[in-house]
Design an enzyme around this catalytic site. Structure first.
Site, short mmCIF file in Angstrom:
data_model
loop_
_atom_site.label_atom_id
_atom_site.label_comp_id
_atom_site.label_asym_id
_atom_site.label_seq_id
_atom_site.Cartn_x
_atom_site.Cartn_y
_atom_site.Cartn_z
N ASP A 1 12.83 -26.10 32.83
CA ASP A 1 13.64 -25.22 33.67
C ASP A 1 12.85 -23.97 34.05
O ASP A 1 13.34 -23.11 34.79
CB ASP A 1 15.00 -24.87 33.03
CG ASP A 1 14.86 -24.14 31.70
OD1 ASP A 1 13.72 -23.97 31.22
OD2 ASP A 1 15.91 -23.74 31.14
N SER A 2 11.59 -23.91 33.61
CA SER A 2 10.67 -22.90 34.15
C SER A 2 10.54 -23.05 35.66
O SER A 2 10.04 -22.15 36.34
CB SER A 2 9.27 -23.04 33.49
OG SER A 2 8.82 -24.36 33.55
N GLU B 1 17.53 -25.61 24.01
CA GLU B 1 17.07 -24.43 23.26
C GLU B 1 18.05 -24.06 22.14
O GLU B 1 19.26 -24.17 22.31
CB GLU B 1 16.93 -23.24 24.22
CG GLU B 1 15.85 -23.46 25.25
CD GLU B 1 15.64 -22.27 26.18
OE1 GLU B 1 16.19 -21.18 25.93
OE2 GLU B 1 14.90 -22.43 27.17
N GLU C 1 7.86 -22.01 20.73
CA GLU C 1 7.26 -21.14 21.75
C GLU C 1 7.04 -19.73 21.22
O GLU C 1 7.96 -19.10 20.68
CB GLU C 1 8.18 -21.09 22.98
CG GLU C 1 7.64 -20.20 24.09
CD GLU C 1 8.36 -20.37 25.42
OE1 GLU C 1 9.25 -21.23 25.54
OE2 GLU C 1 8.00 -19.64 26.36
#
Ligand code: KIV
Length: 269
Positions: free
Chosen positions: A52-53, A122, A187
């Site tokens: 979704d970046s 996430e 991350e």
């Protein structure tokens, strides 16, 4: 090292765990369209993340929050159409997995219409992950910096610094594994924490800014080509400058991950 994979058959989700068991690093890059998807796939990169970046690097938003399920389905479908060998992992966008039922609806669209092999979500959401895996959905967790929580986090900052914060990420990672996830993206955490999580888990830990001892690495394609707007994150590297061409840059990245030359200390925290 030859960039072409020794075994060109299409990868299965379970191959990621097998790679971890035999100590082979997993290489992964994001892609959002068929042309880059095909180039990455042909290079032998193991997993293509339809991240979704895309909200930032394709759509020009300041965060990933505006990305819709329809956007993710569209980009997943066009990347998947180009895929021959690599696994395709699609992100569940912001607020699309708040309940088990909503999560299943989103995952079903990404798998059915987007032809993804796995979905990524996430945060420590063991209930949702367990439910999805019980319905036959392969799930990748995502801990450390969670871009969908950027406003709560107060920016894109390193996570897991200090004993308490590190312990929490380690505990959450175990919960995610126990819930049935197939892998975990970690991350922007200190390299020592990346190493500890990878050592503790049986499932592969794919790092982005989590140090060299993760079981694999992922980068945002546009960061590693140096064409993202704004500052390059410390954990990324521009592979295009030295390679002189996009295909060569992707090949160099893939080889550097496989041979443990990337990330170096200069890309780690
Ligand atoms: O959306 C994305 O590209 C990601 C990577 C940063 C891991 O989640």
């Amino acid at each position: 090292m030859n960039a072409s994979p020794a075994d060109p058959r299409p990868l299965q989700v379970r191959d990621l765990r097998a790679m971890k068991r035999r100590g082979e690093k997993i290489s992964s890059l994001t892609a959002y369209d068929a042309s880059f998807g095909a180039l990455i796939d042909q290079t032998g990169v193991d997993a293509i993340l339809v991240g979704d970046s895309l909200g930032m690097v394709i759509q020009g938003h300041a965060s990933t929050l505006p990305v819709s399920i329809a956007d993710m389905v569209y980009h997943s479908r066009i990347v998947s159409a180009a895929r021959r060998r690599a696994l395709v992992i699609a992100d569940m966008p912001f607020a699309s997995y708040a309940t088990q039922e909503q999560a299943l609806d989103t995952a079903a669209r990404l798998l059915r219409e987007g032809s993804a092999h796995m979905v990524k979500l996430e945060g420590p959401k063991p209930g949702v992950i367990r439910f999805l895996t019980e319905q036959g959905v392969a799930v990748c967790g995502h801990l450390g910096l969670q871009p969908q929580s950027v406003h709560l986090l107060g920016g894109y900052k390193i996570q897991g610094r200090g004993e308490t914060a590190a312990r929490r990420i380690l505990d959450d990672a175990l919960l995610i594994e126990q819930a049935g996830a197939e892998c975990l993206v970690l991350e922007c955490v200190p390299a020592a924490l990346g190493a500890a999580v990878a050592k503790q888990l049986e499932i592969p830990v794919i790092g982005i800014g989590a140090g060299p001892d993760c079981d694999g690495q992922v980068l945002v394609l546009y960061d590693m080509l140096g064409i993202s707007a704004g500052a390059q994150p410390r954990f990324s590297k521009n592979f295009l400058t030295a390679a002189g061409g996009i295909a060569a840059a992707i090949r160099h990245y893939h080889e550097a991950v496989k041979t443990r030359q990337f990330p170096g200390p200069e890309h780690s925290y």
